[in-house]
Design a protein around this motif. Structure first.
Motif, PDB file in Angstrom:
ATOM      1  N   PRO A  44      14.515  25.030  21.821  1.00 18.05           N
ATOM      2  CA  PRO A  44      14.711  26.270  22.729  1.00 18.05           C
ATOM      3  C   PRO A  44      13.532  26.168  23.836  1.00 18.05           C
ATOM      4  O   PRO A  44      12.482  26.061  23.652  1.00 18.05           O
ATOM      5  CB  PRO A  44      14.472  27.288  21.900  1.00 18.05           C
ATOM      6  CG  PRO A  44      14.132  27.048  21.068  1.00 18.05           C
ATOM      7  CD  PRO A  44      13.858  25.468  20.643  1.00 18.05           C
ATOM      8  N   LEU A  78      12.510  28.166  26.942  1.00 20.66           N
ATOM      9  CA  LEU A  78      12.393  29.380  27.253  1.00 20.66           C
ATOM     10  C   LEU A  78      11.503  29.651  28.244  1.00 20.66           C
ATOM     11  O   LEU A  78      10.756  28.884  28.900  1.00 20.66           O
ATOM     12  CB  LEU A  78      11.965  30.407  26.096  1.00 20.66           C
ATOM     13  CG  LEU A  78      12.748  30.045  24.636  1.00 20.66           C
ATOM     14  CD1 LEU A  78      12.090  30.841  23.719  1.00 20.66           C
ATOM     15  CD2 LEU A  78      14.199  30.235  24.897  1.00 20.66           C
ATOM     16  N   ASP A 113      16.468  32.449  27.684  1.00 17.92           N
ATOM     17  CA  ASP A 113      16.871  30.917  27.912  1.00 17.92           C
ATOM     18  C   ASP A 113      16.790  30.334  29.175  1.00 17.92           C
ATOM     19  O   ASP A 113      17.380  31.097  30.209  1.00 17.92           O
ATOM     20  CB  ASP A 113      18.142  30.843  27.231  1.00 17.92           C
ATOM     21  CG  ASP A 113      18.677  29.550  26.813  1.00 17.92           C
ATOM     22  OD1 ASP A 113      17.876  28.535  27.157  1.00 17.92           O
ATOM     23  OD2 ASP A 113      19.751  29.173  26.384  1.00 17.92           O
ATOM     24  N   ILE A 128      16.442  31.793  18.877  1.00 14.05           N
ATOM     25  CA  ILE A 128      17.373  32.325  20.000  1.00 14.05           C
ATOM     26  C   ILE A 128      18.430  31.267  20.078  1.00 14.05           C
ATOM     27  O   ILE A 128      18.161  30.205  20.137  1.00 14.05           O
ATOM     28  CB  ILE A 128      16.636  32.364  21.354  1.00 14.05           C
ATOM     29  CG1 ILE A 128      15.404  33.636  21.176  1.00 14.05           C
ATOM     30  CG2 ILE A 128      17.332  32.442  22.496  1.00 14.05           C
ATOM     31  CD1 ILE A 128      14.612  33.767  22.568  1.00 14.05           C
ATOM     32  N   ASP A 179      21.272  28.967  21.328  1.00  9.95           N
ATOM     33  CA  ASP A 179      21.509  28.170  22.609  1.00  9.95           C
ATOM     34  C   ASP A 179      22.926  29.058  23.404  1.00  9.95           C
ATOM     35  O   ASP A 179      23.726  28.993  22.782  1.00  9.95           O
ATOM     36  CB  ASP A 179      21.894  26.869  22.228  1.00  9.95           C
ATOM     37  CG  ASP A 179      21.043  25.967  23.134  1.00  9.95           C
ATOM     38  OD1 ASP A 179      20.436  26.166  24.093  1.00  9.95           O
ATOM     39  OD2 ASP A 179      20.843  24.714  22.422  1.00  9.95           O
ATOM     40  N   GLN A 180      22.403  29.356  24.701  1.00 12.06           N
ATOM     41  CA  GLN A 180      23.880  30.224  25.046  1.00 12.06           C
ATOM     42  C   GLN A 180      24.726  29.400  25.568  1.00 12.06           C
ATOM     43  O   GLN A 180      25.900  29.685  25.801  1.00 12.06           O
ATOM     44  CB  GLN A 180      22.936  30.951  26.290  1.00 12.06           C
ATOM     45  CG  GLN A 180      24.169  32.096  26.673  1.00 12.06           C
ATOM     46  CD  GLN A 180      23.790  32.905  27.779  1.00 12.06           C
ATOM     47  OE1 GLN A 180      22.724  32.470  28.513  1.00 12.06           O
ATOM     48  NE2 GLN A 180      24.145  34.219  28.053  1.00 12.06           N
TER      49      GLN A 180
END
Lengths: 170, 137
Positions: A17, A19, A54, B38, B40-41
């Motif tokens: 990720p 961020l 994100d 989180i 992954d959107q």
């Protein structure tokens, strides 16, 4: 500030990720984009100013230009660890947005001899948080006053390269 | 020379105090796990043109590999055509006065910085910076 989660924490994920830690009030954050962006957890409106989002959808949804200021020299492991500790601590503390220091940062430009911000991290504005985090990581010298840097003047620190355009959405 | 210190919260939360308040290892581990998880959107609908979205997604694939913790993103809002004049002034002032070259990075013109601040606050303050001016993350 870009946050790339270290390798050891992302074993179960296909992709790391990438961020952003965004220091802005939630209504501004969502007003500046055309949709919600992911956040760590819970209700985004419970956050005062520090949000972890994100990066890809944040950049894609931003209505305007985005630029990247790359660190001239990547953080060492120990610097990165200090930075993460600071972020963990501040995210839990949930400080508010620092409008007074933001005003002071500009006014001080002309009246530095009699008007200046005293460093205080009870609250942060966007660039103040970045400089504070780099100070804690010890990438920026301790004598630097983090409250004096406006968003457009981070390059003055000489820690980052000059802006490099990432995206323009129209 | 003495200076006027407008800071109402002087010394309440200093760098030294931030160090003292550093979380213990378990708290950091827990936080890192949350951050690493989180979801992954993915890319979803946006108001940007198709062409812009396509070029961003193509370049993003490459760019994200080279990103490092500590890099900074600068946002510069795009104004709508019918935006009030004061927002256009804010945008123009911030663009003009921000660091855009090596030479700029070595010298900040104090008068420009003051002008920027006065414009900035005369038209509504920080809330407009994310939507109508320059901000960073």
């Amino acid at each position: 500030m870009v946050l790339v989660v270290p390798e050891k924490w992302r074993a179960h994920r296909k992709l790391p990720p990438v961020l952003l830690i965004d220091n802005t009030t939630p209504d501004c954050l969502y007003g500046a984009t055309d949709r919600l962006v992911a956040q760590v957890d819970g209700d985004p409106f419970s956050r005062n100013a520090l949000n972890i989002v994100d990066m890809a959808p944040r950049l894609e949804s931003y209505i305007g230009n985005t630029f990247l200021l790359r660190l001239r020299k990547p953080l060492t492991e120990i610097e990165e660890e200090r930075l993460w500790r600071f972020i963990c601590s501040e995210y839990a503390r949930n400080p508010g947005f620092d409008i007074w220091h933001l005003a002071g940062a500009g006014i001080r430009g002309a009246c530095g001899s009699w008007f200046q911000n005293t460093e205080d991290w009870s609250a942060f504005f966007c660039s103040e948080f970045i400089v504070a985090a780099l100070k804690v990581a010890r990438r920026v010298p301790p004598e630097v006053n983090s409250t004096l840097y406006q968003p457009g003047s981070i390059e003055v620190l000489q820690t980052h390269s000059i802006r490099d355009r990432v995206n323009r959405l129209g | 020379m003495a200076y006027y210190d407008h800071n109402r919260r002087r010394g309440l939360y200093t760098a030294a105090r931030a160090w003292v308040n550093f979380p213990d290892d378990d708290e950091v581990k827990d936080f890192m796990r949350r951050v690493a998880n989180i979801e992954d959107q993915g890319f979803v609908k946006t108001t940007a043109t198709e062409q812009c979205v396509r070029s961003f997604r193509l370049s993003w694939k490459e760019q994200k590999k080279s990103l490092k913790t500590g890099d900074v993103v600068l946002f510069s809002a795009k104004l709508k055509r019918d935006e009030p004049i004061q927002y256009k002034a804010l945008q123009a002032a911030q663009e003009e006065f921000s660091v855009q070259s090596k030479a700029d990075s070595e010298l900040i013109n104090p008068c420009k910085m003051t002008a920027l601040t006065l414009i900035f606050f005369s038209i509504g303050g920080y809330r407009n910076s994310q939507c109508h001016g320059i901000s960073c993350s």
